[in-house]
Design a protein around this motif. Structure first.
Motif, short mmCIF file in Angstrom:
data_model
loop_
_atom_site.label_atom_id
_atom_site.label_comp_id
_atom_site.label_asym_id
_atom_site.label_seq_id
_atom_site.Cartn_x
_atom_site.Cartn_y
_atom_site.Cartn_z
N THR A 42 53.86 30.81 38.35
CA THR A 42 53.96 30.77 36.89
C THR A 42 52.64 31.16 36.24
N THR A 73 52.05 34.49 33.89
CA THR A 73 51.72 34.34 32.48
C THR A 73 50.30 34.83 32.16
N VAL A 122 58.82 29.78 31.81
CA VAL A 122 58.62 30.54 33.05
C VAL A 122 58.57 29.60 34.25
N ALA A 123 57.93 28.43 34.09
CA ALA A 123 57.86 27.47 35.20
C ALA A 123 59.24 26.93 35.56
N THR A 159 52.86 24.51 32.32
CA THR A 159 53.29 24.63 33.71
C THR A 159 53.41 23.27 34.39
#
Length: 251
Positions: free
Chosen positions: A178, A182, A168-169, A79
């Motif tokens: 994020t 997660t 995802v970030a 992240t």
């Protein structure tokens, strides 16, 4: 009198130069260095502390209990690699240096994967050594071939988890969001789905990926490496979502 010609600096391809820049950033920013160091350290320490307290019948899986905590730091690293650049218009500066977004994104993923793979290998080796010292069980020591399969699997698992967070970030562009998403997917959803949907939980990223840490995976369609392949598919989905978002934004 002529001066001897100086040696030309080594030439890098555009992608290699971008990877080198990302690698230097990971190795010089204090937050990233500290988080990367915590991946093997936290995994090994929790393994040594809880090696005898596992409730699972698989001694190898109990020995790698520390991976549950090590993956948290892998998520944080994946992240921070993204969100750390977003502060202060850092994303715009990256695109000025590397105008091709695909190249910049690939360099970030490659550099992150390389560092997490090395940290994961160290975490796996320290885990079997700590577990052997804590339990005295030869089945989880360095003399057992299955334990070395789990060491390699541990490195790949932590790498894929970190890349999942990076994707995802890049998609969400927000650190807290994020980590919330997660952590929920890796820790909370398997318990909920495991209760409400028979058999579906085994295809979730953490449940499938951790099969490689077991000496004898449970009966089912997935084995140690196919389970890791399922996690790789989830990671590829997250990375693809991040690329879609990065390509569509102005910065």
């Amino acid at each position: 009198m002529t001066t001897p010609p100086t040696a030309a600096p080594p030439a890098f391809s555009p992608l290699a130069a971008a990877v080198r820049a990302e690698r230097l950033r990971i190795r010089t920013l204090r937050s990233l260095v500290l988080t990367l160091a915590l991946v093997p350290l936290l995994t090994a320490v929790t393994t040594f502390a809880f090696a005898n307290g596992g409730s699972d019948g698989d001694p190898l899986y109990n020995a790698f209990f520390g991976v549950m905590f090590g993956q948290l730091t892998a998520l944080v690293l994946g992240t921070l690699v993204v969100t750390g650049q977003l502060a202060g218009d850092g994303g715009a500066h990256v695109l000025l240096a590397v105008p091709r977004r695909g190249r910049a994104y690939a360099a970030r993923l490659l550099a992150t994967a390389a560092h997490l793979l090395l940290a994961g290998l160290l975490a796996g080796v320290l885990t079997i050594l700590c577990a052997r010292l804590a339990t005295g069980d030869p089945e989880v020591g360095p003399a057992d071939a299955t334990a070395w399969r789990a060491v390699i699997g541990c490195a790949l698992y932590l790498t894929l988890v970190g890349l999942l967070a990076t994707g995802v970030a890049t998609w969400l562009r927000h650190g807290v969001a994020t980590l919330s998403l997660t952590i929920a997917v890796l820790f909370l959803v398997p318990f909920v789905v495991g209760v409400t949907a028979d058999g579906a939980a085994r295809f979730l990223p953490a449940t499938a990926g951790q099969l490689v840490l077991r000496a004898a995976p449970a009966d089912g369609p997935l084995g140690p490496w196919t389970g890791l392949g399922v996690l790789a598919l989830w990671t590829a989905l997250a990375v693809g979502a991040g690329w879609w978002r990065l390509r569509a934004r102005d910065v």
